[in-house]
Design an enzyme around this catalytic site. Structure first.
Site, PDB file in Angstrom:
ATOM      1  N   HIS A 350      23.418 -12.021 -67.599  1.00 24.39           N
ATOM      2  CA  HIS A 350      23.017 -10.633 -67.355  1.00 24.39           C
ATOM      3  C   HIS A 350      21.739 -10.659 -66.534  1.00 24.39           C
ATOM      4  O   HIS A 350      21.223 -11.739 -66.202  1.00 24.39           O
ATOM      5  CB  HIS A 350      22.832  -9.860 -68.664  1.00 24.39           C
ATOM      6  CG  HIS A 350      21.788 -10.394 -69.582  1.00 24.39           C
ATOM      7  ND1 HIS A 350      21.793 -11.688 -70.077  1.00 24.39           N
ATOM      8  CD2 HIS A 350      20.683  -9.827 -70.121  1.00 24.39           C
ATOM      9  CE1 HIS A 350      20.774 -11.886 -70.873  1.00 24.39           C
ATOM     10  NE2 HIS A 350      20.067 -10.766 -70.908  1.00 24.39           N
ATOM     11  N   ASP A 354      14.190 -12.198 -67.693  1.00 20.35           N
ATOM     12  CA  ASP A 354      13.986 -13.597 -68.076  1.00 20.35           C
ATOM     13  C   ASP A 354      15.221 -14.457 -67.822  1.00 20.35           C
ATOM     14  O   ASP A 354      15.214 -15.654 -68.139  1.00 20.35           O
ATOM     15  CB  ASP A 354      13.574 -13.699 -69.548  1.00 20.35           C
ATOM     16  CG  ASP A 354      14.595 -13.071 -70.488  1.00 20.35           C
ATOM     17  OD1 ASP A 354      15.177 -12.040 -70.115  1.00 20.35           O
ATOM     18  OD2 ASP A 354      14.803 -13.594 -71.598  1.00 20.35           O
ATOM     19  N   HIS A 355      16.270 -13.880 -67.231  1.00 16.81           N
ATOM     20  CA  HIS A 355      17.516 -14.642 -67.065  1.00 16.81           C
ATOM     21  C   HIS A 355      17.947 -14.861 -65.615  1.00 16.81           C
ATOM     22  O   HIS A 355      18.524 -15.906 -65.312  1.00 16.81           O
ATOM     23  CB  HIS A 355      18.655 -13.950 -67.824  1.00 16.81           C
ATOM     24  CG  HIS A 355      18.595 -14.154 -69.299  1.00 16.81           C
ATOM     25  ND1 HIS A 355      19.333 -15.106 -69.958  1.00 16.81           N
ATOM     26  CD2 HIS A 355      17.849 -13.544 -70.250  1.00 16.81           C
ATOM     27  CE1 HIS A 355      19.053 -15.069 -71.253  1.00 16.81           C
ATOM     28  NE2 HIS A 355      18.153 -14.123 -71.450  1.00 16.81           N
TER      29      HIS A 355
END
Length: 553
Positions: A350, A354-355
């Site tokens: 997603h 932070d990803h």
């Protein structure tokens, strides 16, 4: 040639308790200073199950005992009674305390000097192998009080240990009219002590305590008296304890099933050498299998735990990176150093910040293809992420020597995807299933009803391992998903309970009632999940809202 681990030997431990002036006390014995293992340590009486403990004579001797029913309780095929006999026998050998009834059915009393001397002599003969406990019971018309022992815990020594035991722990109230004496060979001292006091002495370095003993003392410290402890024992709540060695920050560390690194340590170190780290170091490459490596970004925090996990997937040729993480140069360079030109695909679960933000940097350096779903038009989304190809639910991505299947799992985020590595039944869960905490569902993009439906969807998958976006590998996926569903439904029930207490209430009024088990510093994010619960219930027709006031429909 790898040496096979030793098979654990059946053993039994007896936790004797009594009510002292300040509450529950436990009986501990000090091992001889000459012992080859845990010299000088304080332990509960116990030892290995001997052949004589399994003798059919005990069934005849104690008509109230039934090996079949005891075996079912202990979860063994047969020979359950032998564990209880062993616990009582070892206690008598080591301490002189004998859990038995006399011919009149009274608890055995050893208070008269002549009787004390008689049983002391019998104990010495038994320890010398001249008589057996069965001989003593028959000659003195005694019946062992196996019916008063409560099954408390099951400990299994991990492989790799020089000695291995499969030990059942039992609890019993100590006979009031008997005085313990160490045997002078295996044990040299004893003490009646409150569990909390024993733990304090251990902390000060005044008392050596074996790991299972210390863990048991921590549990026993919660019970105020023998009555409360024995009632707990009768509930049948038995803990299976199979500690596993690992490497902690300060050296060797024993892990228990509830510890986050436990499942990963067992998977990566099946023989129990203890060489797997019990902590996550950002930037360190962890080989999870022949196809999977994990590199954690240096972004630890309240919401990210030890940091965001990036996974490199592939059997040797071209590889995929799942969740490149935050746009931190050091992390990107680590991914490049490990994957280099072989990085062909960059996948995101997603687009939370932070990803996915490192995806653009990694693409610029490798030319890899960006795969995932576009970011929704909400705050805290990485609007820089633009996939070269939008993935669809059920789509398969053929990598070198393995296959990833795409599973659309909205709820935490509307564009959330999980990836199933089919050859290993390993599910990369992103933030859909987290370790150690529940996922924040933050409307409007987060949707509680959709999230629960996505969890149920994953129950239909054939998975063995979960690789979360933060933390260690997790086992028992179906059990963990069922626990998550139960937790969310229990929270929903608390929403109903809170609404029944008043005609209408704002979220700020409901929050301390619904999340009374959550620290106040987490209430800001808890309020978002509470809103998600209320919106779900409104969609279900169960609650209504007017001018920010919520009520039962």
């Amino acid at each position: 040639m790898t040496q096979l681990p030793l098979s654990p030997r059946p053993a039994a431990t007896l936790i004797l308790v009594r009510d002292g002036a300040q509450g529950l006390e436990v009986f501990l014995m000090q091992r001889t200073l000459k012992a080859s293992f845990m010299a000088g340590a304080y332990v509960f009486p116990g030892g290995a199950v001997d052949a004589a403990d399994a003798s059919e004579l005990w069934e005849t001797h104690d008509g109230a005992s039934n090996d079949a029913s005891i075996s079912r309780t202990l979860d063994v095929e047969r020979g359950g009674l032998a564990y209880l006999i062993a616990a009582i026998r070892e206690c008598f050998e080591e301490s002189g305390l004998l859990l038995a009834r006399d011919a009149q059915g009274r608890t055995l009393a050893l208070r008269d000097a002549a009787i004390v001397e008689e049983f002391s002599a019998l104990r010495k003969k038994m320890n010398a192998g001249e008589v057996t406990l069965a001989d003593i019971c028959s000659a003195n018309r005694l019946q062992l009080t196996v019916d008063e022992l409560m099954y408390y815990a099951h400990w299994i020594t991990p492989p790799g240990s020089p000695r291995r035991f499969d030990t059942r722990f039992f609890v019993a109230v100590a006979p009031p009219e008997q005085t313990p004496t160490p045997d002078g060979t295996e044990t040299i001292d004893h003490v009646w002590i409150r569990p909390a006091d024993a733990l304090e002495r251990r902390g000060r370095g005044e008392m050596i305590v074996a790991f299972p003993t210390g863990h048991t003392l921590e549990q026993l410290a919660a019970f105020p008296d023998t009555k409360a402890l024995m009632e707990h024992g009768r509930s049948g709540a038995v803990l299976v304890r199979a500690p596993w060695p690992s490497t902690g920050r300060d050296g060797r560390k024993m892990l228990l099933p509830e510890d986050p690194p436990y499942a990963e340590a067992r998977k990566l170190d099946p023989v129990g050498t203890g060489n797997v780290a019990a902590f996550i170091t950002p930037g360190e490459v962890v080989q999870l299998s022949n196809r999977v490596r994990r590199i954690t970004a240096p972004n630890p925090g309240f919401m990210t735990g030890p940091g965001t996990n990036s996974y490199l997937v592939g059997a040797g040729g071209d590889i995929a990176v799942i969740d490149p993480g935050p746009a931190l140069d050091a992390h990107v360079q680590t991914l490049i150093a490990e994957g280099g030109a072989r990085i062909r695909w960059i996948l995101t679960t997603h687009t939370h910040m932070d990803h996915s933000p490192a995806a653009c940097l990694l693409k610029a350096l490798t030319g890899a293809e960006l795969l995932g779903m576009p970011p929704p038009d909400f705050e805290r989304q990485d609007q820089s992420f633009r996939p070269d190809r939008i993935l669809r639910h059920g789509e398969r991505i053929a990598l070198d020597g393995c296959t990833l299947r795409v599973i659309h799992t909205p709820g935490h985020a509307s564009n959330h995807l999980c990836y199933l590595l089919e050859e290993e039944q390993l599910l990369f869960t992103g933030d859909h299933i987290m370790q150690g905490s529940t996922v924040v569902i933050n409307p409007p993009d987060g949707d509680m009803g959709v999230y629960l439906a996505s969890l149920r969807l994953l129950q239909e998958e054939n998975t063995t391992w979960l690789a979360p976006g933060h933390g260690f590998l997790m086992d028992r996926p179906l059990e963990r998903i069922e626990r998550l569903l139960g937790h969310r439904l229990a929270r929903e029930s608390k929403v109903f309970d809170a609404l029944r207490q008043r005609d209408a209430a704002a979220i700020e009024e409901l929050l301390p009632l619904v999340y009374d088990d959550v620290p106040a510093q987490r209430h800001v994010m808890a309020a978002r999940s509470l809103l998600a619960h209320l919106l779900k219930l409104r969609a279900d027709g169960a609650v209504a809202e007017k001018d920010g006031q919520w009520s039962l429909a």
